[in-house]
Design a protein around this motif. Structure first.
Motif, PDB file in Angstrom:
ATOM      1  N   ASN A 163       0.823  -1.206   0.000  1.00 58.97           N
ATOM      2  CA  ASN A 163       0.000   0.000   0.000  1.00 58.97           C
ATOM      3  C   ASN A 163       0.862   1.263   0.000  1.00 58.97           C
ATOM      4  OD1 ASN A 163      -2.413  -1.509   0.077  1.00 58.97           O
ATOM      5  ND2 ASN A 163      -2.233  -1.747   2.296  1.00 58.97           N
ATOM      6  N   ALA A 164       0.218   2.388  -0.262  1.00 55.99           N
ATOM      7  CA  ALA A 164       0.927   3.663  -0.316  1.00 55.99           C
ATOM      8  C   ALA A 164       1.458   4.054   1.068  1.00 55.99           C
ATOM      9  CB  ALA A 164      -0.009   4.747  -0.845  1.00 55.99           C
ATOM     10  N   ARG A 165       2.602   4.725   1.087  1.00 54.29           N
ATOM     11  CA  ARG A 165       3.169   5.240   2.324  1.00 54.29           C
ATOM     12  C   ARG A 165       2.599   6.619   2.627  1.00 54.29           C
ATOM     13  NH1 ARG A 165       9.587   3.814   2.137  1.00 54.29           N
ATOM     14  NH2 ARG A 165       9.419   4.653   4.250  1.00 54.29           N
ATOM     15  N   PRO A 166       2.566   6.987   3.933  1.00 53.73           N
ATOM     16  CA  PRO A 166       3.000   6.226   5.112  1.00 53.73           C
ATOM     17  C   PRO A 166       2.024   5.106   5.452  1.00 53.73           C
ATOM     18  CG  PRO A 166       1.995   8.275   5.800  1.00 53.73           C
ATOM     19  CD  PRO A 166       2.071   8.334   4.302  1.00 53.73           C
ATOM     20  N   ARG A 167       2.562   4.019   5.985  1.00 53.62           N
ATOM     21  CA  ARG A 167       1.751   2.830   6.236  1.00 53.62           C
ATOM     22  C   ARG A 167       2.173   2.079   7.496  1.00 53.62           C
ATOM     23  NH1 ARG A 167       4.095  -0.341   0.860  1.00 53.62           N
ATOM     24  NH2 ARG A 167       6.297  -0.290   1.476  1.00 53.62           N
ATOM     25  N   LEU A 168       3.032   2.691   8.290  1.00 53.54           N
ATOM     26  CA  LEU A 168       3.482   2.089   9.547  1.00 53.54           C
ATOM     27  C   LEU A 168       3.575   3.193  10.592  1.00 53.54           C
ATOM     28  CD1 LEU A 168       4.521  -0.584  10.831  1.00 53.54           C
ATOM     29  CD2 LEU A 168       6.829   0.130  10.195  1.00 53.54           C
ATOM     30  N   PHE A 169       2.869   3.007  11.717  1.00 55.97           N
ATOM     31  CA  PHE A 169       2.747   4.076  12.708  1.00 55.97           C
ATOM     32  C   PHE A 169       2.961   3.527  14.117  1.00 55.97           C
ATOM     33  CE2 PHE A 169      -0.155   4.568   9.148  1.00 55.97           C
ATOM     34  CZ  PHE A 169       0.243   5.788   8.620  1.00 55.97           C
ATOM     35  N   ALA A 182       2.186   0.004  21.094  1.00 56.12           N
ATOM     36  CA  ALA A 182       1.468  -0.628  19.994  1.00 56.12           C
ATOM     37  C   ALA A 182       1.962  -0.075  18.659  1.00 56.12           C
ATOM     38  CB  ALA A 182      -0.030  -0.392  20.146  1.00 56.12           C
ATOM     39  N   ILE A 183       1.494  -0.713  17.584  1.00 55.92           N
ATOM     40  CA  ILE A 183       1.805  -0.297  16.221  1.00 55.92           C
ATOM     41  C   ILE A 183       0.548  -0.452  15.379  1.00 55.92           C
ATOM     42  CG2 ILE A 183       3.048  -0.977  14.109  1.00 55.92           C
ATOM     43  CD1 ILE A 183       5.438  -1.680  15.855  1.00 55.92           C
ATOM     44  N   VAL A 184       0.331   0.470  14.455  1.00 53.41           N
ATOM     45  CA  VAL A 184      -0.685   0.312  13.425  1.00 53.41           C
ATOM     46  C   VAL A 184       0.042   0.189  12.089  1.00 53.41           C
ATOM     47  CG1 VAL A 184      -2.527   1.459  12.129  1.00 53.41           C
ATOM     48  CG2 VAL A 184      -2.546   1.506  14.624  1.00 53.41           C
ATOM     49  N   ASN A 185      -0.299  -0.846  11.325  1.00 56.32           N
ATOM     50  CA  ASN A 185       0.312  -0.982  10.003  1.00 56.32           C
ATOM     51  C   ASN A 185      -0.746  -1.275   8.955  1.00 56.32           C
ATOM     52  OD1 ASN A 185       0.768  -3.711   8.392  1.00 56.32           O
ATOM     53  ND2 ASN A 185       0.524  -4.277  10.555  1.00 56.32           N
ATOM     54  N   ARG A 186      -0.488  -0.776   7.760  1.00 58.42           N
ATOM     55  CA  ARG A 186      -1.290  -1.137   6.597  1.00 58.42           C
ATOM     56  C   ARG A 186      -0.340  -1.378   5.426  1.00 58.42           C
ATOM     57  NH1 ARG A 186      -3.417   4.381   7.446  1.00 58.42           N
ATOM     58  NH2 ARG A 186      -2.296   5.870   6.118  1.00 58.42           N
ATOM     59  N   MET A 187       0.646  -2.233   5.689  1.00 57.06           N
ATOM     60  CA  MET A 187       1.717  -2.470   4.723  1.00 57.06           C
ATOM     61  C   MET A 187       1.192  -3.052   3.416  1.00 57.06           C
ATOM     62  SD  MET A 187       4.249  -1.313   6.465  1.00 57.06           S
ATOM     63  CE  MET A 187       5.703  -1.823   5.577  1.00 57.06           C
ATOM     64  N   GLY A 188       0.307  -4.053   3.496  1.00 55.43           N
ATOM     65  CA  GLY A 188      -0.269  -4.620   2.280  1.00 55.43           C
ATOM     66  C   GLY A 188       0.591  -5.673   1.602  1.00 55.43           C
ATOM     67  N   SER A 238      -4.848 -10.992   7.426  1.00 54.03           N
ATOM     68  CA  SER A 238      -4.381  -9.610   7.429  1.00 54.03           C
ATOM     69  C   SER A 238      -5.529  -8.691   7.021  1.00 54.03           C
ATOM     70  CB  SER A 238      -3.215  -9.434   6.454  1.00 54.03           C
ATOM     71  OG  SER A 238      -2.937  -8.057   6.277  1.00 54.03           O
ATOM     72  N   PRO A 239      -5.675  -7.535   7.685  1.00 54.49           N
ATOM     73  CA  PRO A 239      -6.741  -6.603   7.306  1.00 54.49           C
ATOM     74  C   PRO A 239      -6.344  -5.668   6.176  1.00 54.49           C
ATOM     75  CG  PRO A 239      -5.619  -5.776   9.234  1.00 54.49           C
ATOM     76  CD  PRO A 239      -4.976  -7.107   8.906  1.00 54.49           C
ATOM     77  N   ASN A 240      -5.136  -5.823   5.628  1.00 51.44           N
ATOM     78  CA  ASN A 240      -4.602  -4.821   4.707  1.00 51.44           C
ATOM     79  C   ASN A 240      -4.616  -5.224   3.238  1.00 51.44           C
ATOM     80  OD1 ASN A 240      -3.951  -3.064   6.906  1.00 51.44           O
ATOM     81  ND2 ASN A 240      -2.224  -4.408   7.364  1.00 51.44           N
ATOM     82  N   THR A 241      -5.163  -6.391   2.921  1.00 56.11           N
ATOM     83  CA  THR A 241      -5.397  -6.797   1.536  1.00 56.11           C
ATOM     84  C   THR A 241      -6.898  -6.924   1.345  1.00 56.11           C
ATOM     85  OG1 THR A 241      -3.288  -7.977   1.328  1.00 56.11           O
ATOM     86  CG2 THR A 241      -5.044  -8.606  -0.192  1.00 56.11           C
ATOM     87  N   PRO A 242      -7.498  -6.139   0.454  1.00 49.71           N
ATOM     88  CA  PRO A 242      -8.957  -6.150   0.294  1.00 49.71           C
ATOM     89  C   PRO A 242      -9.508  -7.554   0.038  1.00 49.71           C
ATOM     90  CG  PRO A 242      -8.007  -4.323  -0.928  1.00 49.71           C
ATOM     91  CD  PRO A 242      -6.848  -5.155  -0.434  1.00 49.71           C
TER      92      PRO A 242
END
Length: 359
Positions: A100-106, A113-119, A181-185
């Protein structure tokens, strides 16, 4: 010292940039065999009391690194040298993709904790296979976590997973099907039993055809309803899978999370996931007993967490976010403390406590 470096230096930089820098440093370490062996000798779990045998594989310690850190299977040896009992690489897809588009790691520092949507950003199965074929200078148990290529339609998911498994199953000590994973549709839709059964059946056929029959596990989400957890547990028993990994990151935002980054889309990991991950583990244990190996991940921070997961029925435990906040010696410290605790309880082996109080 690490806490000071993290809060005063590392936390000031983009989280993904720091991650890539760390991976490159570990890959460099892999090219320095003498230093790598010295670190391994000092930090890797060696105490016989820590050894665990699960699905036919011998692990030097029960705490491993969860998938998501070593996405392209480039630094498993170096990670093992720093004290992990096993390293799960990936998630790897059949075809390379940028994610996924950056930024994607927080980072959510106050919440640990960490939130990611790396994909599922990775170079693909063939590139990972080339790395996994390289001779290893250190003993390391390597699990391979595979997922669906984003551009592949749902109707072709089974073939996509099978293609990835054909490349990687022969090179893995165990194989994990990631449908959580929640980051792949649409990926989590594959957890529905009527869709999961053909997928796991096909991948199991591939894994079973390897020279030494690669063990197969499935990784599930913490956000499943209880009846869906039961259904997947029953399916795993029906298909005679080797294990279930519980759990992946969550799309929920538990009460008490204070950091504003928690509002960003993506999967949440770390301390806020601890309670739910433990509840899922206990539900799985109640459903499957000791008929299948359970691997617990989610909110593992210290030796108390590892001990609690083992008592609740896990044979193996994984962490990732805990290492980010705990530093490079995190796994080694936990394994040493775990060995001391085993002996303090008058036990000879950690396997004596696995599931001892599970219901």
């Amino acid at each position: 010292m690490y806490r000071l470096v993290f809060t005063q230096v590392l936390a000031r930089f983009d989280a993904e940039a720091v991650h890539h820098l760390t991976v490159r440093a570990l890959r460099l370490l892999a090219l320095l065999p003498l230093l790598k062996r010295l670190i391994h000798r000092a930090l890797a779990p060696r105490d016989p009391a820590l050894r665990v045998k699960a699905f036919g594989v011998h692990f030097p310690g029960p705490l491993g690194l969860a998938a998501g850190f070593d996405k392209d299977a480039g630094c498993a040896e170096a990670l093992a040298a720093f004290g992990f009992g096993f390293v799960e690489v990936g998630t790897i897809t059949a075809h390379g993709q940028p994610g996924n588009a950056r930024p994607r790691l927080f980072r959510l520092i106050r919440d640990r904790a960490i939130v990611n949507r790396m994909g599922f950003n990775n170079a693909g199965a063939q590139a990972a296979a080339a790395r996994l074929r390289r001779p290893r200078g250190l003993p390391v148990v390597v699990g391979v976590n595979i997922g669906k290529t984003k551009v592949v339609p749902e109707a072709e998911a089974v073939a996509d997973y099978a293609a990835c498994a054909k490349e990687l199953a022969p090179l893995a000590d165990y194989l994990v099907v990631n449908v959580s994973s929640p980051n792949t549709p649409g990926l989590r839709d594959l957890q529905a039993v009527d869709m999961l059964r053909p997928l796991l059946t096909e991948v199991k056929h591939v894994a079973a055809a390897t020279t030494r029959r690669t063990p197969l596990l499935v990784k599930i989400a913490p956000d499943l309803a209880d009846e869906d957890i039961d259904a997947i547990a029953d399916l795993a028993l029906e298909l005679e899978l080797d294990g279930i990994i519980a759990t992946n990151t969550t799309i929920a935002r538990p009460a008490g999370v204070r950091t504003t980054a928690a509002t960003r889309a993506g999967g949440l990991s770390g301390r806020p996931l601890k309670a739910r991950s433990l509840r899922v583990l206990r539900r799985l244990r109640a459903r499957v007993g000791d008929r299948i190996t359970l691997v617990s991940v989610g909110g593992v921070e210290d030796v108390d967490d590892v001990w609690e997961r083992l008592l609740a029925g896990a044979s193996l435990v994984q962490g990732y976010t805990g290492m980010i906040y705990g530093g490079p010696l995190w796994a080694s410290r936990i394994h040493r403390a775990l060995a001391r605790r085993v002996r303090r309880h008058g036990l000879k082996s950690i396997e004596e406590i696995i599931g001892r109080t599970a219901t």
